[in-house]
Structure formats: structure tokens, C-alpha cells
Design a protein around this motif. Structure first.
Motif, mmCIF file in Angstrom:
data_model
loop_
_atom_site.group_PDB
_atom_site.id
_atom_site.type_symbol
_atom_site.label_atom_id
_atom_site.label_comp_id
_atom_site.label_asym_id
_atom_site.label_seq_id
_atom_site.Cartn_x
_atom_site.Cartn_y
_atom_site.Cartn_z
ATOM 1 N N GLU A 86 0.410 -0.797 -0.117
ATOM 2 C CA GLU A 86 0.250 -0.186 -0.020
ATOM 3 C C GLU A 86 0.769 0.843 0.150
ATOM 4 O O GLU A 86 1.536 1.411 0.377
ATOM 5 C CB GLU A 86 -1.279 0.792 1.648
ATOM 6 N N ALA A 87 0.804 2.210 -0.736
ATOM 7 C CA ALA A 87 1.112 3.788 -0.255
ATOM 8 C C ALA A 87 0.026 4.397 0.145
ATOM 9 O O ALA A 87 -0.651 4.272 0.263
ATOM 10 C CB ALA A 87 1.580 4.119 -1.974
ATOM 11 N N LEU A 88 0.129 4.778 1.037
ATOM 12 C CA LEU A 88 -0.371 5.965 2.099
ATOM 13 C C LEU A 88 0.189 7.055 2.173
ATOM 14 O O LEU A 88 1.565 7.714 2.224
ATOM 15 C CB LEU A 88 0.013 5.032 3.503
ATOM 16 N N HIS A 89 -1.307 8.268 1.850
ATOM 17 C CA HIS A 89 -0.485 9.551 1.366
ATOM 18 C C HIS A 89 -1.009 10.361 2.601
ATOM 19 O O HIS A 89 -1.642 9.850 3.017
ATOM 20 C CB HIS A 89 -1.197 10.137 0.861
ATOM 21 N N LEU A 90 0.395 11.184 3.414
ATOM 22 C CA LEU A 90 0.168 11.679 5.395
ATOM 23 C C LEU A 90 0.454 12.850 5.129
ATOM 24 O O LEU A 90 1.226 13.685 4.469
ATOM 25 C CB LEU A 90 1.073 10.649 5.590
ATOM 26 N N GLN A 91 -0.482 13.919 5.840
ATOM 27 C CA GLN A 91 -0.195 14.820 6.018
ATOM 28 C C GLN A 91 0.333 15.033 7.548
ATOM 29 O O GLN A 91 -0.460 14.464 8.265
ATOM 30 C CB GLN A 91 -1.574 15.890 5.991
ATOM 31 N N PHE A 92 0.958 15.529 7.886
ATOM 32 C CA PHE A 92 1.903 15.354 9.781
ATOM 33 C C PHE A 92 1.239 16.658 10.006
ATOM 34 O O PHE A 92 0.923 17.646 9.569
ATOM 35 C CB PHE A 92 3.102 15.926 9.396
ATOM 36 N N SER A 93 0.938 16.765 11.593
ATOM 37 C CA SER A 93 0.174 18.067 12.009
ATOM 38 C C SER A 93 1.163 19.410 11.477
ATOM 39 O O SER A 93 0.520 20.422 11.865
ATOM 40 C CB SER A 93 0.694 18.025 13.400
ATOM 41 N N ASN A 94 2.536 19.417 11.187
ATOM 42 C CA ASN A 94 3.363 20.813 10.482
ATOM 43 C C ASN A 94 2.460 20.789 8.965
ATOM 44 O O ASN A 94 3.592 21.994 8.905
ATOM 45 C CB ASN A 94 5.006 20.395 11.063
ATOM 46 N N GLY A 95 1.737 19.986 8.317
ATOM 47 C CA GLY A 95 1.895 20.802 7.214
ATOM 48 C C GLY A 95 2.443 19.567 6.152
ATOM 49 O O GLY A 95 1.906 19.392 4.678
ATOM 50 N N GLN A 96 3.649 18.877 6.617
ATOM 51 C CA GLN A 96 4.075 18.436 6.195
ATOM 52 C C GLN A 96 3.506 17.272 5.526
ATOM 53 O O GLN A 96 2.634 16.889 5.478
ATOM 54 C CB GLN A 96 5.409 18.066 6.199
ATOM 55 N N ARG A 97 4.004 17.043 3.455
ATOM 56 C CA ARG A 97 2.826 15.975 3.029
ATOM 57 C C ARG A 97 4.396 14.846 2.510
ATOM 58 O O ARG A 97 5.186 15.691 2.181
ATOM 59 C CB ARG A 97 2.378 16.343 2.191
ATOM 60 N N ARG A 98 3.778 13.247 2.950
ATOM 61 C CA ARG A 98 5.279 12.180 3.018
ATOM 62 C C ARG A 98 4.206 11.122 1.691
ATOM 63 O O ARG A 98 2.817 11.043 2.144
ATOM 64 C CB ARG A 98 5.231 11.556 3.513
ATOM 65 N N VAL A 99 4.538 9.913 0.951
ATOM 66 C CA VAL A 99 3.830 9.125 1.202
ATOM 67 C C VAL A 99 5.180 7.544 1.577
ATOM 68 O O VAL A 99 6.331 8.328 0.571
ATOM 69 C CB VAL A 99 4.458 8.975 -0.506
ATOM 70 N N TYR A 100 3.914 7.159 2.376
ATOM 71 C CA TYR A 100 5.131 6.265 2.354
ATOM 72 C C TYR A 100 4.484 4.849 1.991
ATOM 73 O O TYR A 100 3.528 4.041 1.511
ATOM 74 C CB TYR A 100 5.108 6.255 4.319
ATOM 75 N N GLU A 101 5.488 3.957 2.144
ATOM 76 C CA GLU A 101 4.509 2.660 1.206
ATOM 77 C C GLU A 101 4.736 1.578 2.276
ATOM 78 O O GLU A 101 5.925 1.434 3.134
ATOM 79 C CB GLU A 101 5.759 1.792 0.368
ATOM 80 N N ARG A 102 3.782 0.993 2.726
ATOM 81 C CA ARG A 102 4.096 -0.358 3.625
ATOM 82 C C ARG A 102 3.744 -2.237 2.635
ATOM 83 O O ARG A 102 2.843 -1.931 2.053
ATOM 84 C CB ARG A 102 2.702 0.046 4.863
ATOM 85 N N LEU A 103 4.307 -2.775 4.087
ATOM 86 C CA LEU A 103 3.833 -3.981 3.544
ATOM 87 C C LEU A 103 2.566 -4.870 4.139
ATOM 88 O O LEU A 103 3.162 -4.774 5.517
ATOM 89 C CB LEU A 103 5.297 -5.100 3.488
ATOM 90 N N ARG A 104 1.896 -5.226 4.402
ATOM 91 C CA ARG A 104 0.045 -5.186 4.877
ATOM 92 C C ARG A 104 -0.295 -6.323 4.912
ATOM 93 O O ARG A 104 -0.332 -7.277 3.672
ATOM 94 C CB ARG A 104 -1.064 -4.359 4.566
ATOM 95 N N GLY A 105 -0.259 -7.108 6.323
ATOM 96 C CA GLY A 105 -0.693 -8.669 5.513
ATOM 97 C C GLY A 105 -1.705 -8.976 5.321
ATOM 98 O O GLY A 105 -2.872 -7.391 5.166
ATOM 99 N N THR A 106 -2.347 -9.950 5.284
ATOM 100 C CA THR A 106 -3.603 -10.363 4.529
ATOM 101 C C THR A 106 -4.682 -11.201 6.094
ATOM 102 O O THR A 106 -5.415 -11.814 5.654
ATOM 103 C CB THR A 106 -3.971 -11.073 3.880
ATOM 104 N N GLY A 107 -3.693 -10.397 7.075
ATOM 105 C CA GLY A 107 -4.720 -11.583 8.595
ATOM 106 C C GLY A 107 -4.034 -12.604 8.758
ATOM 107 O O GLY A 107 -4.159 -13.307 10.063
ATOM 108 N N TYR A 108 -2.479 -12.624 8.296
ATOM 109 C CA TYR A 108 -2.118 -14.143 9.173
ATOM 110 C C TYR A 108 -1.801 -13.584 10.177
ATOM 111 O O TYR A 108 -1.221 -12.664 10.735
ATOM 112 C CB TYR A 108 -0.704 -14.082 7.615
#
Length: 183
Positions: A22-44
Motif C-alpha cells: 500500500e501507498a499511504l499519503h500522509l499529512q503531518f501536524s506541521n503541514g508536511q506531506r509524504r507518501v509511505y509504502e507499507r507491506l500489509r498482511g492479509t490477516g496472517y
């Protein structure tokens, strides 16, 4: 206390039977925006076993690990089936991987690995009062090599690089803490 960033958007980039990227588009409390990728499990759900034949020794296994494309020394481990408790999964995995039964099992806690990118957690189970029960059929493609190691040898195995899986090292640390509390 620090405020968590706001998730503006989540995109599914890829998916397999075990993982989603997944790619998560985030906004931090100081207004900065970043895109982070994560590997998410499927319930394992999984367990990591600290199997101790006596208070001074632990059972480690050597098995092939596709992530490093080689044989590694670590702890017995496996998945928890749907509807199965972590203790039930630990007992089953113990029979499948080592041909043993435990008279005493205790959950020590959860571990995460690279929480900045992975959503997976595993439950550490201390397994004691071992007896032979014969191997139970499981999902191992070949028998695992079981090695009995004195707890006093663990720091040397880590220093030499022979034992390098972070989850196994952390789980052993947790078990040694539990054993010290009992004294």
C-alpha cells in the motif's frame, strides 16, 4: 504526546495471497506531506516458540529462509489457523516441527519487525515441560534440523552472526527475562 499524521489517501499497489503493498499519503501536524509504502498482511497470525527442554537450554532450528536465500538458525515458528489460540498454535507447531508436546505454555508478548514498513506482529510463546509425541504432519517441505543450545551460548551465536534473526533474538531476551523473574 505527538499527534499521528492524517491519512489522506491509501492506494493498493500490489497484492498476493500473503501481502498487500500500500501507498499511504500522509499529512503531518506541521503541514508536511509524504507518501509511505507499507507491506500489509492479509490477516496472517503467527507464533514464535522459545522451546526449553530445561531452564538452561533452548531448542533452535536450522531451516531454509527464502528471504535471505539460505539456511538460518532460529526458533521454531508458524502460523495460527483460523479459530486457533496462540497457545494452541504453539502446541501444534511444536508437534509439526520438533515432534514434541509441551506440558506448560505461556504467552510472553508480541513482537513487530520493521514497523515503519511492515504491519505484521508475532506472539512469543515460552514452551516448557517437553515430552516426545512423534511428529505431526505439517507444512514443512523437509524436516528441520533441531539444535539444543545452552542459553549461555546465545550471546556468542549472535556475536558470530550465526544467530541473526531479530525476532528470535528478541524472543530469547523475553524468555530469559521471564526465567529471571521466577528466581
Amino acid at each position: 504526546m505527538r499527534q499521528s499524521p492524517t491519512i489522506l489517501k491509501t492506494e493498493l499497489l500490489a497484492e498476493s495471497s500473503y501481502f498487500q503493498i500500500e501507498a499511504l499519503h500522509l499529512q503531518f501536524s506541521n503541514g508536511q506531506r509524504r507518501v509511505y509504502e507499507r507491506l500489509r498482511g492479509t490477516g496472517y497470525r503467527s507464533v514464535l516458540l522459545v522451546a526449553m527442554p530445561d531452564p538452561q537450554h533452548v531448542l533452535l532450528v536450522r531451516e531454509y529462509a527464502v528471504g535471505v536465500e539460505g539456511t538460518v538458525l532460529g526458533l521454531p515458528k508458524g502460523g495460527a489457523d483460523a479459530g486457533e489460540s496462540y497457545l494452541e498454535a504453539a502446541q501444534r507447531e511444536l508437534g509439526e516441527e520438533l515432534g514434541l508436546h509441551a506440558g506448560r505454555l505461556a504467552e510472553l508478548g508480541e513482537l513487530s519487525l520493521a514497523p515503519g514498513h511492515l504491519c505484521h506482529r508475532c506472539t512469543v510463546v515460552l514452551v516448557e515441560q517437553l515430552s516426545a509425541c512423534g511428529f505431526v504432519e505439517g507444512d514443512e517441505p523437509e524436516p528441520l534440523e533441531c539444535v539444543t543450545v545452552a542459553l549461555a551460548e546465545i550471546p556468542g551465536l549472535v556475536a558470530s552472526g550465526e544467530l541473526h534473526e531479530a525476532r528470535a533474538i528478541a524472543a530469547l531476551f523475553m524468555a530469559m527475562g521471564e526465567l529471571a523473574r521466577r528466581v
